[in-house]
Design an enzyme around this catalytic site. Structure first.
Site, PDB file in Angstrom:
ATOM      1  N   GLY A  12       0.813  -1.219   0.000  1.00 52.44           N
ATOM      2  CA  GLY A  12       0.000   0.000   0.000  1.00 52.44           C
ATOM      3  C   GLY A  12       0.844   1.265   0.000  1.00 52.44           C
ATOM      4  O   GLY A  12       2.076   1.211   0.113  1.00 52.44           O
ATOM      5  N   ARG A  99      -5.506   3.554  19.183  1.00 50.51           N
ATOM      6  CA  ARG A  99      -5.133   4.907  19.607  1.00 50.51           C
ATOM      7  C   ARG A  99      -5.787   5.342  20.911  1.00 50.51           C
ATOM      8  O   ARG A  99      -5.223   6.151  21.652  1.00 50.51           O
ATOM      9  CB  ARG A  99      -5.503   5.920  18.512  1.00 50.51           C
ATOM     10  CG  ARG A  99      -4.683   5.786  17.250  1.00 50.51           C
ATOM     11  CD  ARG A  99      -5.206   6.726  16.179  1.00 50.51           C
ATOM     12  NE  ARG A  99      -4.551   6.500  14.903  1.00 50.51           N
ATOM     13  CZ  ARG A  99      -5.038   6.897  13.729  1.00 50.51           C
ATOM     14  NH1 ARG A  99      -6.186   7.572  13.694  1.00 50.51           N
ATOM     15  NH2 ARG A  99      -4.385   6.645  12.615  1.00 50.51           N
ATOM     16  N   CYS A 130      -3.170  11.264  10.788  1.00 50.71           N
ATOM     17  CA  CYS A 130      -2.258  12.118  10.020  1.00 50.71           C
ATOM     18  C   CYS A 130      -2.452  13.602  10.308  1.00 50.71           C
ATOM     19  O   CYS A 130      -1.484  14.359  10.430  1.00 50.71           O
ATOM     20  CB  CYS A 130      -2.412  11.841   8.526  1.00 50.71           C
ATOM     21  SG  CYS A 130      -4.108  11.857   7.928  1.00 50.71           S
ATOM     22  N   LYS A 215     -11.320  12.492  16.233  1.00 48.29           N
ATOM     23  CA  LYS A 215      -9.969  11.951  16.418  1.00 48.29           C
ATOM     24  C   LYS A 215      -8.977  13.055  16.773  1.00 48.29           C
ATOM     25  O   LYS A 215      -8.135  12.891  17.664  1.00 48.29           O
ATOM     26  CB  LYS A 215      -9.502  11.255  15.135  1.00 48.29           C
ATOM     27  CG  LYS A 215     -10.186   9.944  14.814  1.00 48.29           C
ATOM     28  CD  LYS A 215      -9.718   9.428  13.448  1.00 48.29           C
ATOM     29  CE  LYS A 215     -10.469   8.187  13.027  1.00 48.29           C
ATOM     30  NZ  LYS A 215     -10.080   7.749  11.657  1.00 48.29           N
ATOM     31  N   HIS A 243      -1.253  17.449   3.569  1.00 45.11           N
ATOM     32  CA  HIS A 243      -2.349  18.027   4.346  1.00 45.11           C
ATOM     33  C   HIS A 243      -1.967  19.442   4.804  1.00 45.11           C
ATOM     34  O   HIS A 243      -0.821  19.688   5.200  1.00 45.11           O
ATOM     35  CB  HIS A 243      -2.631  17.192   5.596  1.00 45.11           C
ATOM     36  CG  HIS A 243      -3.333  15.891   5.320  1.00 45.11           C
ATOM     37  ND1 HIS A 243      -3.723  15.487   4.068  1.00 45.11           N
ATOM     38  CD2 HIS A 243      -3.714  14.893   6.179  1.00 45.11           C
ATOM     39  CE1 HIS A 243      -4.319  14.296   4.162  1.00 45.11           C
ATOM     40  NE2 HIS A 243      -4.314  13.929   5.421  1.00 45.11           N
ATOM     41  N   ASN A 316       1.369  14.034   4.327  1.00 44.22           N
ATOM     42  CA  ASN A 316       0.599  13.135   5.191  1.00 44.22           C
ATOM     43  C   ASN A 316       1.024  11.683   5.100  1.00 44.22           C
ATOM     44  O   ASN A 316       0.814  10.902   6.035  1.00 44.22           O
ATOM     45  CB  ASN A 316      -0.893  13.250   4.879  1.00 44.22           C
ATOM     46  CG  ASN A 316      -1.212  12.979   3.430  1.00 44.22           C
ATOM     47  OD1 ASN A 316      -0.806  13.739   2.542  1.00 44.22           O
ATOM     48  ND2 ASN A 316      -1.924  11.895   3.150  1.00 44.22           N
TER      49      ASN A 316
END
Length: 340
Positions: A12, A99, A130, A215, A243, A316
């Site tokens: 990925g 997280r 991110c 988040k 970003h 990011n």
């Protein structure tokens, strides 16, 4: 002596970046393995000048491996991370799965490196979202000086944050705009992303915020200080990588913009490019491939007593994901898994 490292999800975007960054930073590797799902078995990926063929994650034995950098979704992580951890391999996870577990450290090495020792709780370390990662790198040194009360952030997040499908959607829709015979419709995102912005990332929650916004709130509190109030609006923009964030910060104590600029210039992981002239700031296309979090447009907010505005940009796929994971691995090796 080096470490035995496994990259989970090596085919990925983030997995590729993890391999690139490990090589670029000359991470001390004795052995490295690229792992992927069975359908990607044998796919070739690069690690510096070496070519690795992916192995089957489902059949892999993590025993004897030092660290596993996970770049797969929460579902696969939930299945394989406990297996790796039980085998004595420390998991550094890029998904959101762990997280918010109080027993699992959520780490940005420039901000809360002391949390690394808590990896022993479950043999798992979480990598933040991110958009959170780049923001807290900028917030922490300012918080240490003047104590942050409240943060108002609007994000401008690239499509690579949604993976390869997000990048493909922007590419296909952009081509379709110039080719009336192309029947490409809305894919991946809820509305057309080409030549558009979408104020919606992740699912909606009961209070009207999206999970991406939630988040940022929860992770900032866990990483920097639970007393900080955070409100976020997260927007997807037609940018492939990088970003951007517009951040308004309210402090307990007064902080002059010049001092804020000086503090950020000395902060680890931060690069200040802030000239009050045409082009005297950083845009996402300029940060691609770089390790730094770039800060521009630093200025006093005259509407409140102790306020600063700034513009924050980062790659990011790097600081927001792969780079931070590698930095955690470096910190873990340096502080906890010392060899030689």
């Amino acid at each position: 002596m080096g470490y035995r490292i496994a990259i989970v999800g090596a085919t990925g975007n983030v997995g590729h970046e993890m391999l690139n960054i490990l090589a670029e930073r000359a991470f001390p590797v004795d052995e490295i393995v690229a792992l992927a799902s069975r359908r990607s078995l044998g796919t070739e990926v690069s690690f510096g000048e070496k070519t690795l063929k992916t192995k089957d994650l489902d059949a892999f034995d993590f025993t004897g491996w030092d660290m596993a950098l996970f770049a797969v979704g929460s579902e696969a992580t939930a299945k394989y991370a406990p297996i790796a951890a039980k085998a004595g391999c420390v998991v550094i996870d890029n998904s959101s799965l762990y997280r918010y577990d109080s027993q699992i450290p959520l780490i940005v090495p420039e901000v809360n490196p002391e949390a690394i020792h808590d990896y022993k709780n479950k043999m798992i370390i979480a990598n933040p979202n991110c958009s959170t990662a780049q923001m807290v790198v900028a917030l922490k040194p300012l918080h240490d000086r003047a104590r942050i009360k409240r943060v108002v952030v609007s994000t401008y997040q690239s499509v690579s944050g949604a993976g390869k499908e997000g990048m493909d959607a922007l590419w296909d829709q952009t081509k379709a705009v110039y080719n009336p015979t192309d029947n490409t419709g809305v894919t991946k995102f809820t509305k057309q992303i080409a030549f558009n912005v979408i104020p919606h990332i992740d699912v909606f929650m009961e209070d009207g915020s999206t999970k991406e916004e939630w988040k940022m709130v929860v992770e900032t509190k866990k990483i920097v200080d639970p007393k900080i109030k955070v409100t976020a609006t997260c927007v997807r923009v037609p940018v492939f990588v990088g970003h951007s964030e517009s951040i308004n910060i309210e402090f307990e104590d007064f902080l002059d913009e010049e001092e804020a600029r000086d503090i950020l210039r000395e902060a680890p992981g931060v690069m200040v490019i802030d000239k009050r002239e045409d082009g005297g700031y950083v845009t996402p296309i300029e940060c691609v491939g770089d390790f730094a979090t770039f800060i521009s447009r630093i200025r006093q907010d005259s509407t409140i007593d102790n306020g600063i505005n700034l513009w924050c940009v980062s790659d990011n796929l790097r600081k927001g994901a792969a780079l931070n994971a590698v930095q955690i691995a470096e910190l873990l090796g340096r502080e906890c898994l010392k060899k030689g």
